[in-house]
Design a protein around this motif. Structure first.
Motif, PDB file in Angstrom:
ATOM      1  N   PHE A 146       0.642  -1.173  -0.091  1.00  0.00           N
ATOM      2  CA  PHE A 146      -0.074   0.090  -0.136  1.00  0.00           C
ATOM      3  C   PHE A 146       0.861   1.252   0.144  1.00  0.00           C
ATOM      4  O   PHE A 146       0.636   2.203  -0.944  1.00  0.00           O
ATOM      5  CB  PHE A 146      -0.934   0.005   1.161  1.00  0.00           C
ATOM      6  N   HIS A 147       1.793   1.186   0.944  1.00  0.00           N
ATOM      7  CA  HIS A 147       2.646   2.478   0.977  1.00  0.00           C
ATOM      8  C   HIS A 147       3.544   2.740  -0.479  1.00  0.00           C
ATOM      9  O   HIS A 147       3.478   3.982  -0.842  1.00  0.00           O
ATOM     10  CB  HIS A 147       3.810   2.455   2.203  1.00  0.00           C
ATOM     11  N   ASN A 148       3.806   1.471  -0.975  1.00  0.00           N
ATOM     12  CA  ASN A 148       4.597   1.798  -2.273  1.00  0.00           C
ATOM     13  C   ASN A 148       3.661   2.399  -3.304  1.00  0.00           C
ATOM     14  O   ASN A 148       4.218   2.712  -4.268  1.00  0.00           O
ATOM     15  CB  ASN A 148       5.300   0.595  -2.734  1.00  0.00           C
ATOM     16  N   ASN A 149       2.377   1.973  -3.213  1.00  0.00           N
ATOM     17  CA  ASN A 149       1.510   2.488  -4.226  1.00  0.00           C
ATOM     18  C   ASN A 149       0.698   3.789  -3.705  1.00  0.00           C
ATOM     19  O   ASN A 149      -0.256   4.118  -4.264  1.00  0.00           O
ATOM     20  CB  ASN A 149       0.411   1.279  -4.917  1.00  0.00           C
ATOM     21  N   PRO A 153     -10.662   5.251   5.508  1.00  0.00           N
ATOM     22  CA  PRO A 153     -10.641   4.126   4.360  1.00  0.00           C
ATOM     23  C   PRO A 153     -10.287   4.675   3.007  1.00  0.00           C
ATOM     24  O   PRO A 153     -10.469   5.845   2.761  1.00  0.00           O
ATOM     25  CB  PRO A 153     -12.322   4.040   4.381  1.00  0.00           C
ATOM     26  N   THR A 154      -9.609   3.696   2.376  1.00  0.00           N
ATOM     27  CA  THR A 154      -9.162   4.066   1.029  1.00  0.00           C
ATOM     28  C   THR A 154      -9.921   2.866   0.034  1.00  0.00           C
ATOM     29  O   THR A 154      -9.976   1.806   0.499  1.00  0.00           O
ATOM     30  CB  THR A 154      -7.711   4.053   0.765  1.00  0.00           C
ATOM     31  N   PHE A 155     -10.226   3.391  -0.980  1.00  0.00           N
ATOM     32  CA  PHE A 155     -10.859   2.390  -2.102  1.00  0.00           C
ATOM     33  C   PHE A 155      -9.822   2.417  -3.295  1.00  0.00           C
ATOM     34  O   PHE A 155      -9.247   3.557  -3.698  1.00  0.00           O
ATOM     35  CB  PHE A 155     -12.401   3.000  -2.515  1.00  0.00           C
ATOM     36  N   VAL A 202      -6.946   5.260  -6.886  1.00  0.00           N
ATOM     37  CA  VAL A 202      -7.017   5.323  -5.724  1.00  0.00           C
ATOM     38  C   VAL A 202      -7.978   6.470  -4.926  1.00  0.00           C
ATOM     39  O   VAL A 202      -7.699   7.525  -5.384  1.00  0.00           O
ATOM     40  CB  VAL A 202      -5.640   5.560  -5.012  1.00  0.00           C
ATOM     41  N   LEU A 203      -8.805   6.021  -4.100  1.00  0.00           N
ATOM     42  CA  LEU A 203      -9.712   7.096  -3.709  1.00  0.00           C
ATOM     43  C   LEU A 203      -9.849   7.018  -2.040  1.00  0.00           C
ATOM     44  O   LEU A 203     -10.150   6.342  -1.418  1.00  0.00           O
ATOM     45  CB  LEU A 203     -11.249   7.079  -4.280  1.00  0.00           C
ATOM     46  N   PHE A 204      -9.267   8.116  -1.498  1.00  0.00           N
ATOM     47  CA  PHE A 204      -8.940   8.379  -0.108  1.00  0.00           C
ATOM     48  C   PHE A 204     -10.388   9.224   0.593  1.00  0.00           C
ATOM     49  O   PHE A 204     -10.508   9.946   0.278  1.00  0.00           O
ATOM     50  CB  PHE A 204      -7.888   8.865   0.286  1.00  0.00           C
ATOM     51  N   GLY A 205     -10.886   8.372   1.576  1.00  0.00           N
ATOM     52  CA  GLY A 205     -11.881   8.891   2.223  1.00  0.00           C
ATOM     53  C   GLY A 205     -13.523   8.557   2.017  1.00  0.00           C
ATOM     54  O   GLY A 205     -13.795   8.198   0.754  1.00  0.00           O
ATOM     55  N   ARG A 206     -14.244   8.484   2.971  1.00  0.00           N
ATOM     56  CA  ARG A 206     -15.632   8.301   2.903  1.00  0.00           C
ATOM     57  C   ARG A 206     -16.383   9.040   1.893  1.00  0.00           C
ATOM     58  O   ARG A 206     -17.470   8.654   1.319  1.00  0.00           O
ATOM     59  CB  ARG A 206     -16.163   8.376   4.008  1.00  0.00           C
TER      60      ARG A 206
END
Length: 213
Positions: free
Chosen positions: A165-168, A174-176, A182-186
């Motif tokens: 995850f960190h490398n990407n 929550p992350t989707f 990559v979409l971070f957040g509700r």
């Protein structure tokens, strides 16, 4: 997801509801946050700070607002969100996500229900393997073998996922991840629903939702 994240806590039921509504199985994966590395650490007792490391007043203000913000969304779902009195190591309970998904995927939602509300009411020691095993059993997931799994194979998978995850570029929850995006957040739930429903109608705005899905 991370069980110790207040923002993941106020999102998990809506994500589960979306999964059920669409008739899909999301690939739930844990990411145990290393909070002291970017927010410092602290421990409280009876509401008073008894130790603090690398936390400025600015950091304290930011943390207090974050809890205040998340608490508003928790209360609108009938959930109780009490600020934690220390930074928990949530790796064992997060490895439980992997175990539940592997052993009894249809009961993964019950596992979230067994751990999330109780933890945020300060009623659950998520660092205790036996407690996590009791939560698995409560959710209808056989816990036989979990103690060894969380120490060996599960721990290896958990650590490997964190590095991946960190490398990407994934650092929060929550992350989707949807079609490689990559979409971070509700606040992205409306967009994710729209995408997974065939992009029908106008694209929704990025926004928190007050009511459940």
């Amino acid at each position: 997801m991370d069980i110790k994240s207040p923002y993941a806590f106020v999102a998990y039921r809506q994500i589960l509801a979306l999964e059920k509504k669409l008739g899909l199985e999301f690939d739930w994966r844990p990411l145990t946050l290393d909070i002291p590395s970017y927010l410092g650490s602290a421990e409280k007792k009876d509401g008073q700070v008894i130790s603090s490391k690398a936390r400025s007043q600015h950091t304290w203000n930011m943390i207090k607002y974050s809890y205040h913000d998340a608490r508003r969304y928790a209360e609108r779902q009938g959930l109780v969100l009490k600020g934690t009195e220390k930074i928990w190591d949530s790796s064992i309970v997060n490895i439980g996500i992997l175990w539940a998904a592997q052993k009894n995927r249809k009961n993964l939602s019950q596992y979230f229900e067994a751990v999330y509300p109780a933890f945020w009411r300060r009623e659950l020691n998520i660092e205790n393997t036996n407690v996590v095993m009791e939560c698995l059993e409560q959710a209808g997931v056989n816990s036989d073998g979990f103690e060894d799994y969380q120490a060996d194979e599960g721990r290896e998978i958990h650590d490997r996922l964190s590095e991946h995850f960190h490398n990407n570029g994934i650092y929060g929850v929550p992350t989707f991840v949807l079609d490689g995006e990559v979409l971070f957040g509700r606040e992205h739930i409306p967009y994710i629903r729209w995408m997974l429903s065939g992009c029908k109608g106008e694209m929704p705005d990025i926004a928190y939702e007050i009511a459940p899905c």
